[in-house]
Design an enzyme around this catalytic site. Structure first.
Site, short mmCIF file in Angstrom:
data_model
loop_
_atom_site.label_atom_id
_atom_site.label_comp_id
_atom_site.label_asym_id
_atom_site.label_seq_id
_atom_site.Cartn_x
_atom_site.Cartn_y
_atom_site.Cartn_z
N HIS A 1 -9.35 0.99 5.01
CA HIS A 1 -8.07 1.23 5.69
C HIS A 1 -8.29 2.17 6.88
O HIS A 1 -9.09 3.10 6.81
CB HIS A 1 -7.05 1.83 4.71
CG HIS A 1 -5.66 1.78 5.27
ND1 HIS A 1 -5.21 2.68 6.21
CD2 HIS A 1 -4.64 0.90 5.08
CE1 HIS A 1 -3.97 2.36 6.55
NE2 HIS A 1 -3.61 1.29 5.88
N GLU B 1 -6.63 4.55 7.98
CA GLU B 1 -6.41 5.98 7.70
C GLU B 1 -7.65 6.59 7.05
O GLU B 1 -7.98 7.76 7.29
CB GLU B 1 -5.16 6.14 6.82
CG GLU B 1 -3.89 5.86 7.63
CD GLU B 1 -2.73 5.30 6.84
OE1 GLU B 1 -2.75 5.36 5.60
OE2 GLU B 1 -1.81 4.76 7.48
N GLU C 1 -5.18 -5.00 10.50
CA GLU C 1 -4.13 -4.01 10.74
C GLU C 1 -4.41 -3.28 12.05
O GLU C 1 -5.21 -2.33 12.09
CB GLU C 1 -4.11 -2.98 9.59
CG GLU C 1 -3.80 -3.58 8.24
CD GLU C 1 -3.24 -2.51 7.29
OE1 GLU C 1 -2.12 -2.71 6.81
OE2 GLU C 1 -3.91 -1.49 7.07
N SER D 1 3.77 -2.35 10.29
CA SER D 1 5.22 -2.41 10.51
C SER D 1 5.83 -3.76 10.15
O SER D 1 6.76 -4.22 10.82
CB SER D 1 5.58 -2.01 11.95
OG SER D 1 5.18 -0.67 12.19
N ASN E 1 0.87 -1.18 0.00
CA ASN E 1 0.00 0.00 0.00
C ASN E 1 0.91 1.23 0.00
O ASN E 1 1.51 1.56 1.02
CB ASN E 1 -0.89 -0.04 1.25
CG ASN E 1 -1.76 1.21 1.37
OD1 ASN E 1 -1.81 2.04 0.46
ND2 ASN E 1 -2.44 1.34 2.50
N GLY F 1 2.83 2.15 10.86
CA GLY F 1 3.78 3.25 10.72
C GLY F 1 4.50 3.61 12.00
O GLY F 1 5.18 4.62 12.08
N LYS G 1 0.11 4.24 -0.24
CA LYS G 1 -0.53 5.42 0.40
C LYS G 1 -0.31 6.66 -0.47
O LYS G 1 -0.26 6.54 -1.70
CB LYS G 1 -0.01 5.57 1.84
CG LYS G 1 -0.15 4.26 2.64
CD LYS G 1 0.09 4.39 4.12
CE LYS G 1 -0.09 3.03 4.78
NZ LYS G 1 0.04 3.08 6.24
P1 13P Z 1 3.33 0.23 7.69
O1 13P Z 1 3.82 -1.05 7.07
O2 13P Z 1 4.05 1.44 7.21
O3 13P Z 1 3.20 0.13 9.18
O4 13P Z 1 1.81 0.42 7.14
C1 13P Z 1 0.92 -0.61 7.23
C2 13P Z 1 -0.30 -0.24 6.46
O5 13P Z 1 -1.04 0.63 6.84
C3 13P Z 1 -0.57 -0.95 5.20
O6 13P Z 1 -1.84 -0.65 4.71
#
Ligand code: 13P
Length: 249
Positions: A94, A96, A166, A212, A9, A172, A11
């Protein structure tokens, strides 16, 4: 047998030039695992990414879409638009999107139905926040997210659904769920599906872990029996790291 899947992803990262560069680097990596590989660039680069990976073992997928077919929804992108450029799979839910763009279980249920009506596959994301886990509520939170957005579906719909657990506190942050925490939650998710849809459906659904995942922890996480792959953020932006994770299977 359910599939192994590793999805990147991206983003809101990478303009056109960086997208071209990263894709050409991804193509140079050797793949030694049986995992399906997906990448999710931003909307403006989907067409280009789709075209440049046509001959490769990489599926280009979208990060989001709207539930309506078309109309007065400024700034939004429909399932039909994605399909019209060849995109077959979309990430929905997601954390976010839930946190910053106020996506609700109800709007996600509509998005899920729209994507399925367009014969798209869905990577459906969910996961608890740190406060939920501290209060011991992680299972009830996850169960509710799944029920509210997916339990209006028939069992057959799950052929097109990939689940992605997740935990928000691991995204992150550099803090990963331990392999045991991931396994416990994935087993709980599968049990939740089994109770509603039976064993065949719950056995066949791929459940990805995200939060992560890095080259140095992927192998241990992926070794757990109910972890069928990963949804990778930061580490998907470096071709070598991403393929080290892909090849951790
Ligand atoms: P990270 O791998 O940067 O923690 O992000 C995970 C994520 O949100 C994938 O959609």
């Amino acid at each position: 047998m359910r599939k192994h899947i590793v999805a990147g992803n991206w983003k809101m990262n990478n303009g056109l030039i960086q997208t071209e560069t990263l894709i050409s680097e991804l193509k140079q990596q050797e793949k030694t695992s049986d995992a399906e590989v997906m990448i999710a660039p931003t909307f403006t680069n989907l067409w280009h990414a789709f075209q440049s990976t046509r001959q490769d073992d990489i599926e280009v997928i979208a990060q989001n879409m709207h539930f309506a077919e078309d109309g007065a929804y400024t700034g939004e992108v429909s399932a039909g638009m994605l399909k019209s450029i060849g995109i077959q799979t979309v990430i929905l839910g997601h954390s976010e999107r839930r946190a910053y763009f106020k996506e609700t279980d109800e709007s996600l249920a509509k998005k899920v139905s729209t994507a399925l009506a367009h014969n798209m596959r869905i990577v459906f994301c969910f996961g608890e926040e740190l406060s939920d886990r501290k209060a011991g509520n992680e299972e009830i939170v996850v169960e509710n997210q799944i029920k509210k957005a997916l339990f209006h579906l028939d069992a057959s719909a799950f052929k097109a659904i990939i689940l992605a657990y997740e935990p928000v506190w691991a995204i992150g942050t550099g803090e990963t769920a331990s392999p045991e925490q991931a396994q416990d939650m994935h087993a709980f998710i599968r049990k939740t599906l089994m109770n509603k849809y039976g064993e065949i459906t719950s056995d066949e659904v791929s459940i990805l872990y995200g939060g992560s995942v890095k080259p140095n922890n992927a192998k241990e996480i992926f070794s757990k029996p109910d972890v069928d792959g990963g949804l990778i953020g930061g580490a998907s932006l470096k071709a070598e790291d991403f393929y080290a994770i892909v090849n951790a299977f």
